[in-house]
Design an enzyme around this catalytic site. Structure first.
Site, mmCIF file in Angstrom:
data_model
loop_
_atom_site.group_PDB
_atom_site.id
_atom_site.type_symbol
_atom_site.label_atom_id
_atom_site.label_comp_id
_atom_site.label_asym_id
_atom_site.label_seq_id
_atom_site.Cartn_x
_atom_site.Cartn_y
_atom_site.Cartn_z
ATOM 1 N N CYS A 1 -6.063 12.885 10.291
ATOM 2 C CA CYS A 1 -6.696 11.783 9.566
ATOM 3 C C CYS A 1 -6.235 11.859 8.114
ATOM 4 C CB CYS A 1 -8.217 11.848 9.652
ATOM 5 S SG CYS A 1 -8.925 13.343 8.933
ATOM 6 N N CYS B 1 -6.883 14.932 5.986
ATOM 7 C CA CYS B 1 -5.952 16.064 6.133
ATOM 8 C C CYS B 1 -4.852 15.979 5.076
ATOM 9 C CB CYS B 1 -5.328 16.064 7.529
ATOM 10 S SG CYS B 1 -6.503 16.236 8.888
ATOM 11 N N ASP C 1 10.213 -15.214 -0.507
ATOM 12 C CA ASP C 1 11.671 -15.269 -0.616
ATOM 13 C C ASP C 1 12.113 -16.683 -0.268
ATOM 14 O OD1 ASP C 1 14.441 -14.225 -0.662
ATOM 15 O OD2 ASP C 1 14.340 -14.658 1.486
#
Length: 791
Positions: free
Chosen positions: A18, A21, A439
């Site tokens: 997770c 961590c 763009d």
């Protein structure tokens, strides 16, 4: 720590489950002297800047190990990659999920349907569920134990405690209580009675919770696995082999990895340029759209610079390599994508953050409940029953389903509509976005050259001009020539061409139907014998087209300039509606392009965009996004080309047009499969709806726990009722998520939208054109965007 004394290293890390961590590893690394580290949970890598005089690379690995995880140095990582390795995380999770589902389903059916409860059915249930608890749920148990060592609690802790509590109580009831008797049937007591409770088993709870949570973990791992796909796609773009010109004039084919700076390489028509370099011999048109995103090829000649992975669309070139390997433009774009991905904050799950407080509180309440009833003399069975009810009512089935179920339904509905959402972390970005950068080429425009206007001289038949010019251009490979050929082919079959000649960088010549035809730049017609000068009407049309950034191609035959073809990219029919929809979501649109300012402004006016950033190089697109972010904006980027990949990765939310390149799609967070720019607003609306559903689910899951835990602690809920309440909570969460299946694209913005007509345009009279032809040209011209002259 001075910049001159630092080195950078990337450590692959395993064992993270997770985002907390990643934070724990990051804190441990940053405690070392001379170390600055960032850990990316999505890519499972730690990027570490360190002072080699203060800390050795081996100490970095040791620090990661001290935090309870595994890291390897890059050299060892390469060796490990070359060796046979265990099945990856996704395969292992899928195997655990399949086994857990297959074993838990019959146990659930026997527990829920009394007619299926036969003599000793509880022992079969134990046999089926035990592998689920001890093997399938092992990742949760391991993570919970690891977190315990760090005095932390996460969702893994909650899952492990809930599953083990239900299983261990069932063992107690089977072996020490009355639940192991042959004629045992599951009793249903709404309120447990003091002195009773040792005849109940909750094996189905242990199995079903494990199965549901594994399903959520598998989906998350599948999304995370795609994090490095953009870089792999970029690496596939480059040429794999290259033809090197030797000193004696001979040629040698070698792998591109062996290419050295200064080598002279041969690039034939249709081949990729192997590396960055300078043209030494030959003239050609090079398709740079892979890097620039612009459809008009760039004319090159001796002295012109070319980039690796671009395509030679014309004649033979001899190129001297100036950059190879990691120094090329393609490698720099790949590095930009990697930097942008590594710079993103790790995904933080709301459930994990709340669980850090929720889990210890629940465990403390369960222990307190046990102690209180034992002290009150209620008996060990009743006390343990109440404590288990607290744990089961808090068991994170609904909590674990809240995110993955809504995500599965939302992304599934998105896939039906051509909207691909890559993972849960994207959803939060859609809520915060206030600026959307579009763009131009391939996103707002079609990204393909088309004939948008034909001007003809007096006395010339329009269809004849198209027929003769289109036939000659059909023999050329140039994209502008092919655009004219396509337009001519719509009017009927094209005659054959004789004595075709390609004048590199200028145009083409040939004989068509007995006419000596010349097509290309006006300069080519003027250099003919006799010279063919544009009459005033055609010259006016040329000047008008070039002022708008469009490409003007002149044609003449039999010693006279007869026609002018205006070629350009066209704006997508739905672009203006798409911009209106984005504005309706409260977003501020910005047009971003490598094209010239004049063309960009014309396109922006047509689609309703006020803010324009033009004439930017590929690497600068990511810098534009970074500048907007530095100004406090939360930016979404919509693009389709390789040149857009760094910007898509840098943006807070990247949306790729699905008709674009694989690299752009992999670097983005959302993919619009249809290529319709209106899908951008649909994707944002769907993402926001999915995020809203997730938060509703989490609120319900936590609210249910907060309301039910006191009842369980007071001994007013049996574990069976607690299990049923948990199932009801889960069903409610799933039902709420299923509402996303009713999501529909919003096309209300289409009402009253018309394509604006630009004023002040001039064009030559189309002598001989029908009213229908004039209307077609006028309609096309209203949608036009410009393209830099390329021929």
């Amino acid at each position: 720590m001075s910049a001159a004394s630092t080195e950078q290293i990337e450590l692959p890390i395993t064992g993270m489950t997770c985002a907390s961590c990643a934070s724990r590893i990051e804190r441990r690394l940053n405690k070392l002297d001379g170390v600055s580290a960032t850990v990316n949970y999505a890519t499972e890598k730690a990027r570490v800047d360190f002072d080699p005089g203060a800390v050795a690379p081996e100490q970095l690995v040791a620090a990661v190990a001290a935090a309870g995880y595994q890291a390897v140095l890059p050299v060892r990582a390469a060796a490990v990659a070359d060796a046979p390795h265990e099945p990856n995380e996704l395969t292992a999770l899928r195997r655990r999920l399949v086994v857990a589902a297959a074993l838990s389903l019959p146990v659930l059916l026997m527990a829920m349907i009394p007619a299926l409860q036969f003599d000793d059915f509880q022992w079969l249930s134990l046999t089926l569920v035990t592998p689920v608890v001890l093997w399938a749920a092992w990742p949760f148990h391991r993570a919970a134990w690891l977190n315990l060592g760090h005095r932390a609690a996460t969702m893994d802790t909650l899952v492990s405690v809930g599953v083990l509590s239900a299983w261990l109580w069932s063992l107690y009831a089977l072996f020490l209580g009355d639940a192991g008797m042959t004629d045992m049937r599951i009793a249903f007591d709404v309120i447990p009675k003091r002195g009773e409770g040792a005849d109940q088993v909750y094996l189905e709870t242990a199995g079903v919770v494990t199965t549901f949570l594994l399903a959520g973990r598998w989906f998350e791992a599948r999304a995370k696995r795609r994090a490095g796909a953009a870089l792999r796609a970029l690496l596939e773009l480059g040429a794999k082999h290259v033809t090197v010109l030797q000193g004696d004039g001979g040629e040698r084919r070698i792998p591109v990895e062996q290419l050295q700076v200064g080598d002279r390489i041969v690039v034939r028509p249709g081949e990729k340029v192997a590396t960055d370099g300078v043209v030494e011999a030959g003239t050609s048109a090079v398709d740079m759209s892979m890097l620039t995103g612009e459809p008009v090829p760039v004319e090159v000649q001796p002295g012109s610079e070319v980039a690796g992975a671009t395509v030679n669309a014309g004649g033979r070139l001899v190129v001297r390599a100036t950059k190879v390997g990691a120094d090329t433009a393609l490698a720099q774009i790949a590095r930009l994508v990697e930097d942008a991905q590594s710079g993103k904050a790790p995904v933080q799950r709301l459930a994990d953050r709340v669980a850090a407080v929720f889990v210890p509180v629940v465990i403390a309440l369960a222990v307190a409940t046990l102690g209180f009833w034992l002290a009150a003399g209620a008996g060990a069975a009743f006390a343990f029953t109440a404590a288990v009810a607290v744990l089961i009512i808090a068991c994170p089935c609904a909590l674990g389903l809240a995110t993955p179920t809504a995500l599965l339904v939302g992304t599934g509905r998105g896939a039906q509509l051509g909207l691909l959402i890559k993972g849960p972390g994207i959803l939060e970005s859609t809520r915060r976005v206030d600026t959307v950068v579009l763009d131009k080429t391939g996103t707002v425009t079609n990204g393909r050259m088309s004939v948008v206007h034909v001007a003809i001289a007096d006395g010339v038949d329009r269809d004849e001009a198209l027929r003769l010019t289109g036939a000659l251009e059909h023999a050329s490979e140039h994209p502008i020539a092919q655009a004219i050929a396509r337009a001519a082919a719509l009017r009927g079959p094209l005659p054959p061409v004789e004595r075709f000649a390609n004048r590199q960088g200028l145009g083409v010549e040939g004989v068509v139907a007995g006419h000596a035809v010349v097509v290309g730049r006006p300069a080519l017609l003027q250099s003919a014998r006799p010279p063919m000068h544009l009459p005033p009407a055609l010259e006016s049309a040329r000047a008008s087209a070039e002022a708008r950034g469009q490409t003007a191609v002149a044609a003449g035959w039999d010693g006279r300039a007869t026609a002018l073809f205006v070629v350009a990219d066209t704006i997508k029919d739905t672009a203006a509606e798409a911009v209106a929809s984005l504005r309706g979501l409260g977003l501020r649109p910005v047009l971003l392009t490598g094209d010239n300012e004049t063309t960009a402004r014309a396109v922006a006016r047509e689609v309703g965009i006020d803010e324009v950033v033009a004439e930017v190089l590929p690497a600068e697109k990511a810098e534009v996004i970074a500048r907007l972010q530095a100004d406090g904006r939360v930016v979404a980027m919509v693009g389709d080309g390789v040149n857009d990949a760094p910007a898509l990765a840098r943006a807070d939310l990247g949306l790729a047009i699905g008709t674009g390149t694989d690299v752009a799609i992999e670097a983005s967070d959302l993919t619009l499969v249809s290529g319709d720019p209106r899908a951008a607003s649909d994707a944002i609306r769907l993402s926001r709806a999915t995020l809203r559903t997730i938060k509703q689910n989490l609120a319900w899951a936590f609210g249910y726990n907060l309301a039910a835990i006191p009842l369980a602690a007071a001994g007013l809920l049996s574990p069976v009722v607690a299990g049923l309440a948990m199932v009801f909570s889960s069903v409610s969460v799933v039902a709420n998520a299923l509402r996303l299946r009713r999501f529909r694209p919003d096309r209300s913005g289409a009402r009253g939208l018309t394509t604006p007509v630009r004023h002040g345009e001039t064009r030559a009279p189309d002598a001989g054109a029908s009213d229908g032809d004039r209307r077609a040209d006028r309609d096309a011209d209203q949608r036009v965007r410009g393209a830099s002259p390329g021929r």
